[in-house]
Each structure stands twice: as structure tokens, then as C-alpha cells.
Design an enzyme around this catalytic site. Structure first.
Site: not given
Ligand code: G3P
Length: 232
Positions: A100, A148
Site C-alpha cells: 500500500h 491508487e
Molecule cells: O486503501 C484504500 C485507500 O488508500 C483509499 O483511501 O480514503 O481515498 O478511500 P480513501
């Protein structure tokens, strides 16, 4: 707890609890139970990634899959403080997030961990920041690669709306590798529309944290995010 697997054919939502205090301890159990209820009512695959100290208790409290947020390349035995795959399994975990962006690990570590996780029957979700990283991690054959963009995490600005090209390019990178590897995405997802767009772009599911945890009603928010995942 026990034989809780993933179908791998169903679209997936992973709720990462991170270390938000409101979803730690008793709060972790409360969120887990709400997610379980929605998962069963809508018949969708919802995976929980609670804080590590809560993993065992959450896994004993619900019958939907529970993942670790991170796992170390450390052996069972004299490895104080490390998160060991065999122990994750013994505690009822059925998989783990790796790399992550808030807990990065060297690619060599991911390379060694994936076969070990597979050997234990644990699923792996390897995170990547960019389509280029998606490519490099997909070839290690985890079950899922999660793209992400870190700058969107926790902002409420959804990757699917702000950077749709990151999803479509990542989908292409994964397609070039092997069908068994699924591309999911996360960062800033807060609405059912964000999820629907991600799926239209070819994602197989989503990873979400603050969009659920900080919402007024966990039940209605999880329901809203899960609806687009319902198989038609
Ligand atoms: O692991 C999920 C993440 O990093 C996304 O976070 O708070 O943007 O939904 P968020």
C-alpha cells in the site's frame, strides 16, 4: 472463520480500515458487521482489512473475507513484531494487501511473498501508484493489483473521475499479463457513481477507506458503493 474464500468471478470491494480510531477495537467490529449485512443482502463480495491488532477478532465476528493490511517477509517463530503470513492465516485472515502506498515494500519482497501466500492459500492484493508500477507488479502474478494515485487518497476526489486514464491504462497493462490477475482501483472514491465509472473503465472492483469510514451512515454508504458491483 475458516474456509472463507473469494469467488474471483465476482466484482469486489475492499474496505481498508487503515488505523482510523473510529474503526479500531469495538469500532472495527461494528463496521465489519455492517459490511457483512450489506454483502449478504446485496450478494456482493466485500472484503475487510481491519487494523492488524483487530484482525483475529474481526475474522471471528463475521463470515465475509478478512485481509491483513500488510504482511512481512518474516518467518514464523522468533520474529517479534512482524506480521507473518502463517499467523495471518491462523488468525482467520484469508489474504493480504501488500505495498500500500502508506506501507511500501521493495519489489523483491513482493516477489518472494506472493508464492508463499499462494502456498498458504492466501489471496494477495498488490498496490501500485501508476500504470507502470501496475505492469511490474502484475507479472508477479498476485490475485489483484490495485492502482491508487497517492495524491488522491483521502481527498474525496475519485481516481475514476479525476484520473480515468490511470485506470484504463492499468487495465491494459494487466490484460497483457494473465487473465487470473484482476485490476482494481482506489483513492478518493466516495459515491456509487465513482464506482460505476471505475467499472466502466474496466476495473474489477474498488479499494476504499475514508469514503466509508467518514460517512454519516456506514450502512447506506457501503450499500451505495456496492450496488454497481452487483452482478446482473
Ligand atoms: O486503501 C484504500 C485507500 O488508500 C483509499 O483511501 O480514503 O481515498 O478511500 P480513501
Amino acid at each position: 472463520m475458516g474456509d472463507i474464500g473469494l469467488s474471483m468471478r465476482e466484482k469486489i470491494m475492499i474496505i481498508n480500515f487503515k488505523n482510523y480510531p473510529e474503526v479500531s477495537g469495538d469500532g472495527a467490529i461494528r463496521l465489519a458487521r455492517v459490511a457483512e449485512k450489506v454483502a449478504k443482502e446485496l450478494d456482493v463480495e466485500i472484503v475487510l482489512a481491519p487494523p492488524t491488532p483487530d484482525l483475529s477478532r474481526v475474522a471471528r465476528s463475521v463470515t465475509i473475507p478478512v485481509f491483513a493490511q500488510h504482511t512481512d517477509l518474516a518467518k514464523p517463530g522468533s520474529t517479534t513484531g512482524f506480521i507473518v503470513p502463517e499467523v495471518v492465516k491462523a488468525c482467520g485472515g484469508v489474504g493480504t494487501i501488500l505495498n500500500h502506498s502508506e506501507r511500501r515494500v521493495p519489489i523483491k519482497v513482493i516477489e518472494e511473498l506472493i508464492p508463499r501466500l499462494k502456498g498458504l492459500g492466501l489471496y494477495s492484493v498488490v498496490c501500485a501508484k501508476t500504470p507502470r508500477e501496475v505492469k511490474d507488479r502484475a507479472v508477479l502474478l498476485p490475485d489483484y493489483v490495485a492502482v491508487e494515485p497517492p495524491e488522491l487518497i483521502g481527498t474525496g476526489r475519485a481516481v475514476s473521475k479525476v484520473k480515468p486514464d490511470v485506470i484504463s491504462r492499468s487495465v491494459d497493462e494487466v490484460r497483457g499479463v494473465r487473465d487470473s490477475v484482476k485490476l482494481i482501483c482506489g483513492a478518493g472514491i466516495t459515491s456509487g457513481e465513482d464506482v460505476a465509472i471505475a467499472l466502466e473503465l474496466g476495473a474489477f472492483g474498488i479499494l476504499v477507506a475514508s469514503g466509508v469510514i467518514k460517512s454519516e451512515s456506514w450502512d447506506s454508504k457501503i450499500r451505495e458503493l456496492a450496488r454497481p458491483l452487483v452482478s446482473k
